[in-house]
Motif scaffolding. Structure first.
Motif, PDB file in Angstrom:
ATOM      1  N   VAL A   1       1.193  -1.146   0.233  1.00 22.16           N
ATOM      2  CA  VAL A   1       0.354  -0.397  -0.221  1.00 22.16           C
ATOM      3  C   VAL A   1       0.565   0.793  -0.142  1.00 22.16           C
ATOM      4  O   VAL A   1       1.663   1.170   1.311  1.00 22.16           O
ATOM      5  CB  VAL A   1      -0.714   0.137   1.134  1.00 22.16           C
ATOM      6  N   GLN A   2       0.520   2.011  -1.435  1.00 20.55           N
ATOM      7  CA  GLN A   2       1.306   3.545  -1.277  1.00 20.55           C
ATOM      8  C   GLN A   2       0.720   4.469  -1.802  1.00 20.55           C
ATOM      9  O   GLN A   2       0.125   4.828  -2.415  1.00 20.55           O
ATOM     10  CB  GLN A   2       2.645   3.450  -2.285  1.00 20.55           C
ATOM     11  N   GLY A   3       0.067   4.457  -0.275  1.00 22.15           N
ATOM     12  CA  GLY A   3      -1.405   5.351  -0.203  1.00 22.15           C
ATOM     13  C   GLY A   3      -2.445   5.226  -1.010  1.00 22.15           C
ATOM     14  O   GLY A   3      -3.017   4.012  -0.572  1.00 22.15           O
ATOM     15  N   PRO A   4      -2.891   6.128  -1.980  1.00 24.59           N
ATOM     16  CA  PRO A   4      -3.600   5.666  -2.642  1.00 24.59           C
ATOM     17  C   PRO A   4      -3.894   4.211  -4.439  1.00 24.59           C
ATOM     18  O   PRO A   4      -4.122   3.215  -4.207  1.00 24.59           O
ATOM     19  CB  PRO A   4      -4.496   6.650  -3.336  1.00 24.59           C
ATOM     20  N   ALA A   5      -2.476   3.900  -4.077  1.00 22.92           N
ATOM     21  CA  ALA A   5      -1.789   3.169  -4.924  1.00 22.92           C
ATOM     22  C   ALA A   5      -1.450   1.951  -3.991  1.00 22.92           C
ATOM     23  O   ALA A   5      -1.452   2.397  -3.321  1.00 22.92           O
ATOM     24  CB  ALA A   5      -0.794   3.479  -5.836  1.00 22.92           C
TER      25      ALA A   5
ATOM     26  N   GLY B   1       6.800  -2.662   9.747  1.00 19.87           N
ATOM     27  CA  GLY B   1       5.922  -1.401   9.692  1.00 19.87           C
ATOM     28  C   GLY B   1       5.421  -1.598   7.978  1.00 19.87           C
ATOM     29  O   GLY B   1       4.463  -0.302   7.896  1.00 19.87           O
ATOM     30  N   ASP B   2       5.448  -1.828   6.668  1.00 20.03           N
ATOM     31  CA  ASP B   2       5.114  -2.136   6.090  1.00 20.03           C
ATOM     32  C   ASP B   2       3.588  -1.597   5.307  1.00 20.03           C
ATOM     33  O   ASP B   2       3.156  -2.967   6.155  1.00 20.03           O
ATOM     34  CB  ASP B   2       5.610  -2.677   4.754  1.00 20.03           C
ATOM     35  N   LEU B   3       2.555  -1.357   4.954  1.00 17.28           N
ATOM     36  CA  LEU B   3       1.459  -1.966   4.836  1.00 17.28           C
ATOM     37  C   LEU B   3       1.344  -2.568   3.718  1.00 17.28           C
ATOM     38  O   LEU B   3       1.537  -2.127   2.271  1.00 17.28           O
ATOM     39  CB  LEU B   3       0.477  -0.264   5.105  1.00 17.28           C
ATOM     40  N   ILE B   4       0.012  -4.053   3.561  1.00 14.44           N
ATOM     41  CA  ILE B   4       0.005  -4.638   2.892  1.00 14.44           C
ATOM     42  C   ILE B   4      -1.169  -4.960   2.188  1.00 14.44           C
ATOM     43  O   ILE B   4      -1.844  -4.785   3.477  1.00 14.44           O
ATOM     44  CB  ILE B   4       1.114  -5.998   2.424  1.00 14.44           C
ATOM     45  N   GLU B   5      -1.623  -5.495   1.106  1.00  8.68           N
ATOM     46  CA  GLU B   5      -3.258  -5.286   1.156  1.00  8.68           C
ATOM     47  C   GLU B   5      -3.239  -6.780   0.842  1.00  8.68           C
ATOM     48  O   GLU B   5      -2.635  -7.617  -0.367  1.00  8.68           O
ATOM     49  CB  GLU B   5      -4.060  -4.786   0.050  1.00  8.68           C
ATOM     50  N   ILE B   6      -4.415  -7.502   0.760  1.00 13.37           N
ATOM     51  CA  ILE B   6      -4.576  -9.171   1.070  1.00 13.37           C
ATOM     52  C   ILE B   6      -6.514  -8.844   0.648  1.00 13.37           C
ATOM     53  O   ILE B   6      -6.797  -8.747   1.468  1.00 13.37           O
ATOM     54  CB  ILE B   6      -3.983 -10.142   1.942  1.00 13.37           C
TER      55      ILE B   6
END
Length: 219
Positions: free
Chosen positions: A129-133, A145-150
């Motif tokens: 997840v990088q902001g809206p992208a 600490g990075d956010l990932i989408e599943i």
């Protein structure tokens, strides 16, 4: 087993009587059968014990070599003075320890295969997840600490904490839990588990060797 055939003859002779010549032939046969077991099959123990003694240390191989070699030398002495021999004891020590190591290595091999299958469960890519992208990157490049989408039906690539979304995860192949577990904001999820019908945004908390699956070989 060839050695035990000679030993059974000597056992029978001890209880039922045996003429000296037959006893001597059986003892020589036992000596010949025992020698390759001790010095060929048992060479790793003798070699390791010799190194340990040269370094002024003691290990398990010293105990094994001491027991087997003592029984062998005592049996040769007993042959010369007409006593009872114990060549079967010498060979049995080596045989049983080798059998134990064979079973141990077999168990380790099976465990290694199981761990390899578990490691294959972890996806090699992650949707960061990088902001809206959303950007597909290698899971090895993801940091704590990075956010990932599943998305629904995808496998979770790394361990983390749910920051957005509600779903269920199936970790039966990892934890043995037969039923999916409901997860929501604040729940911990394990890499390799299968996401259910909801989308999740997960903050990564463990990477590389720190993940649950990576630590399973050590446990």
């Amino acid at each position: 087993m060839q050695l035990m055939l000679f030993s059974f003859g000597l056992y029978a002779g001890f209880f039922q009587g045996i003429d000296p010549v037959s006893k001597q032939w059986l003892e020589y046969g036992a000596l010949l059968a025992c020698t390759p077991v001790l010095f060929y099959s048992g060479w790793p123990f003798l070699n390791s014990a010799g190194r340990a003694l040269r370094n002024m240390t003691l290990n398990m191989d010293v105990l094994i070599a001491l027991g087997a070699f003592s029984a062998y030398l005592l049996s040769i002495r007993q042959m010369l003075i007409g006593g009872e021999v114990y060549f079967d004891t010498s060979a049995m020590i080596i045989t049983l320890v080798l059998l134990g190591r064979l079973l141990e290595n077999s168990a380790k091999h099976k465990a290694s295969e199981a761990v390899s299958l578990l490691m294959a469960l972890q996806p090699q890519d992650a949707r960061m997840v990088q902001g809206p992208a959303r950007v597909i990157v290698s899971a090895a490049k993801v940091r704590k600490g990075d956010l990932i989408e599943i998305l629904p039906g995808e496998k979770i690539p790394l361990d983390g904490i749910v920051r957005q979304g509600i779903s269920e995860t199936d970790a039966s192949l990892i934890t043995g839990e037969s039923r999916p577990v409901e997860v929501s904001i604040g729940s911990e999820v394990t890499g390799g588990s299968l996401n259910g019908l909801g989308s999740l945004v997960v903050e990564v908390t463990r990477i590389g060797r720190e993940t649950v699956i990576a630590q399973m070989p050590d446990t």
